[in-house]
Design a protein around this motif. Sequence first.
Motif, PDB file in Angstrom:
ATOM      1  N   GLN A 159      34.901  61.850  43.932  1.00  0.00           N
ATOM      2  CA  GLN A 159      35.616  62.890  44.651  1.00  0.00           C
ATOM      3  C   GLN A 159      34.370  63.523  44.537  1.00  0.00           C
ATOM      4  O   GLN A 159      33.139  64.355  44.200  1.00  0.00           O
ATOM      5  CB  GLN A 159      35.988  64.134  44.548  1.00  0.00           C
ATOM      6  N   ILE A 160      33.592  63.287  46.111  1.00  0.00           N
ATOM      7  CA  ILE A 160      32.168  64.778  46.636  1.00  0.00           C
ATOM      8  C   ILE A 160      32.632  65.923  47.726  1.00  0.00           C
ATOM      9  O   ILE A 160      33.508  65.385  48.903  1.00  0.00           O
ATOM     10  CB  ILE A 160      30.860  64.004  46.349  1.00  0.00           C
ATOM     11  N   LYS A 161      33.086  67.130  47.524  1.00  0.00           N
ATOM     12  CA  LYS A 161      33.853  67.510  48.583  1.00  0.00           C
ATOM     13  C   LYS A 161      34.926  67.067  49.144  1.00  0.00           C
ATOM     14  O   LYS A 161      35.534  67.293  47.933  1.00  0.00           O
ATOM     15  CB  LYS A 161      33.279  67.990  49.440  1.00  0.00           C
ATOM     16  N   SER A 162      35.173  67.059  50.117  1.00  0.00           N
ATOM     17  CA  SER A 162      36.398  66.536  50.839  1.00  0.00           C
ATOM     18  C   SER A 162      36.571  64.509  50.608  1.00  0.00           C
ATOM     19  O   SER A 162      37.602  64.044  51.548  1.00  0.00           O
ATOM     20  CB  SER A 162      37.154  67.022  51.588  1.00  0.00           C
ATOM     21  N   THR A 163      35.701  64.269  50.148  1.00  0.00           N
ATOM     22  CA  THR A 163      35.291  62.749  50.300  1.00  0.00           C
ATOM     23  C   THR A 163      35.729  61.803  48.916  1.00  0.00           C
ATOM     24  O   THR A 163      34.946  62.705  48.196  1.00  0.00           O
ATOM     25  CB  THR A 163      33.340  62.582  50.387  1.00  0.00           C
ATOM     26  N   GLN A 164      36.591  61.007  49.181  1.00  0.00           N
ATOM     27  CA  GLN A 164      37.585  60.872  47.608  1.00  0.00           C
ATOM     28  C   GLN A 164      36.768  58.614  47.936  1.00  0.00           C
ATOM     29  O   GLN A 164      37.766  58.326  48.541  1.00  0.00           O
ATOM     30  CB  GLN A 164      38.948  60.958  47.778  1.00  0.00           C
ATOM     31  N   ILE A 165      36.669  58.358  46.805  1.00  0.00           N
ATOM     32  CA  ILE A 165      36.492  56.979  46.512  1.00  0.00           C
ATOM     33  C   ILE A 165      37.494  56.455  45.415  1.00  0.00           C
ATOM     34  O   ILE A 165      36.357  57.304  44.933  1.00  0.00           O
ATOM     35  CB  ILE A 165      35.297  56.305  47.285  1.00  0.00           C
ATOM     36  N   ILE A 166      37.547  55.164  45.008  1.00  0.00           N
ATOM     37  CA  ILE A 166      38.025  54.739  44.650  1.00  0.00           C
ATOM     38  C   ILE A 166      37.869  53.490  44.454  1.00  0.00           C
ATOM     39  O   ILE A 166      37.277  52.658  45.656  1.00  0.00           O
ATOM     40  CB  ILE A 166      39.222  54.410  43.914  1.00  0.00           C
ATOM     41  N   CYS A 167      37.294  52.874  43.712  1.00  0.00           N
ATOM     42  CA  CYS A 167      36.448  50.813  43.310  1.00  0.00           C
ATOM     43  C   CYS A 167      36.773  50.650  42.733  1.00  0.00           C
ATOM     44  O   CYS A 167      37.187  51.235  41.250  1.00  0.00           O
ATOM     45  CB  CYS A 167      34.612  51.427  43.445  1.00  0.00           C
ATOM     46  N   SER A 168      37.365  49.157  42.378  1.00  0.00           N
ATOM     47  CA  SER A 168      37.506  48.054  41.182  1.00  0.00           C
ATOM     48  C   SER A 168      36.168  47.614  41.754  1.00  0.00           C
ATOM     49  O   SER A 168      36.020  47.051  42.619  1.00  0.00           O
ATOM     50  CB  SER A 168      38.742  48.011  41.968  1.00  0.00           C
ATOM     51  N   VAL A 169      36.141  46.346  40.190  1.00  0.00           N
ATOM     52  CA  VAL A 169      35.385  45.525  40.416  1.00  0.00           C
ATOM     53  C   VAL A 169      35.830  44.460  39.364  1.00  0.00           C
ATOM     54  O   VAL A 169      36.344  44.967  38.315  1.00  0.00           O
ATOM     55  CB  VAL A 169      33.710  45.747  39.603  1.00  0.00           C
ATOM     56  N   THR A 170      35.785  43.240  40.187  1.00  0.00           N
ATOM     57  CA  THR A 170      36.738  41.914  39.582  1.00  0.00           C
ATOM     58  C   THR A 170      35.496  41.350  39.367  1.00  0.00           C
ATOM     59  O   THR A 170      34.822  40.758  40.432  1.00  0.00           O
ATOM     60  CB  THR A 170      37.688  41.316  40.401  1.00  0.00           C
ATOM     61  N   GLY A 171      35.389  40.933  37.677  1.00  0.00           N
ATOM     62  CA  GLY A 171      34.182  39.428  38.052  1.00  0.00           C
ATOM     63  C   GLY A 171      33.085  39.988  36.446  1.00  0.00           C
ATOM     64  O   GLY A 171      33.218  40.547  35.763  1.00  0.00           O
ATOM     65  N   PRO A 172      31.884  38.652  36.301  1.00  0.00           N
ATOM     66  CA  PRO A 172      32.274  37.363  37.145  1.00  0.00           C
ATOM     67  C   PRO A 172      33.247  36.220  37.321  1.00  0.00           C
ATOM     68  O   PRO A 172      34.234  36.724  35.889  1.00  0.00           O
ATOM     69  CB  PRO A 172      30.664  37.480  36.724  1.00  0.00           C
ATOM     70  N   ILE A 173      34.012  35.681  38.035  1.00  0.00           N
ATOM     71  CA  ILE A 173      34.992  35.222  38.183  1.00  0.00           C
ATOM     72  C   ILE A 173      34.593  33.874  39.050  1.00  0.00           C
ATOM     73  O   ILE A 173      33.602  33.946  39.465  1.00  0.00           O
ATOM     74  CB  ILE A 173      36.159  35.361  38.790  1.00  0.00           C
ATOM     75  N   GLU A 174      35.284  32.333  38.695  1.00  0.00           N
ATOM     76  CA  GLU A 174      34.933  31.823  39.575  1.00  0.00           C
ATOM     77  C   GLU A 174      35.149  31.447  41.359  1.00  0.00           C
ATOM     78  O   GLU A 174      36.561  32.126  41.099  1.00  0.00           O
ATOM     79  CB  GLU A 174      35.991  30.413  38.760  1.00  0.00           C
TER      80      GLU A 174
END
Length: 222
Positions: free
Chosen positions: A21-36
């Motif tokens: 979160q930076i001020k009013s901007t909110q982000i959530i990120c997920s990472v999957t891998g390395p996968i086939e």
Amino acid sequence: MSEIEASTTLLNRVDGSAKLQIKSTQIICSVTGPIEPKSRQELPSTSSLSVIVRPDVGVTSTREKNLEEKIRVILNQAIAGELYPRQNIQVTLQILGAGESKNYTVKELTGMVNCSYLALIDAGVALRFSFGAQCFTIGHDDVLVVDPTGEDLKISKSSHVVVYDVKEGKVDQLLYADSLGSFTEEQVYEVLGKAIKEVEGIHAKFREIIQTKVEKDYVWQF
């Protein structure tokens, strides 16, 4: 430097995750891998990269597809894909709060770049270097504003996003720059110069966040 609130290892069914979160901007990120990967995604000598951006309201549009392509360009430079041939890395970004009107994407793009970095670290994906992003506006009075608010964007004559790579705590090279509006060459150089100090400050904050995570994850008992 912007006040950043961030945490990692939030989601259970992925390899890495982060919320920023930076001020009013909110982000959530997920990472999957390395996968086939699927057969059409497979690359013989490097990894493929899938980026998905989900909006805070409504369904995915060309706006999010444009953001996906920008994120892909940045992350492809940073991820050491040669270590994962014939594998796929999936990065999913959910916008929780845009902090700007639909006419702009600078705050979201900045947040997504920074959140992706933390999620990739959390997932243990090898990177060629660290990286960070910051956004700016230039008003009609030619004043440069760092990390503008949504209102700053509305009254600006140009907006800018700058991404630098960072090595040993110092900015090394420009990875990406995106500018929209009316501006001069001198103003672009001013933005790039200001971004160096900003990105180094953001990276220092990231180091604190990662160090806290490592201390929690690895508690050695003798």
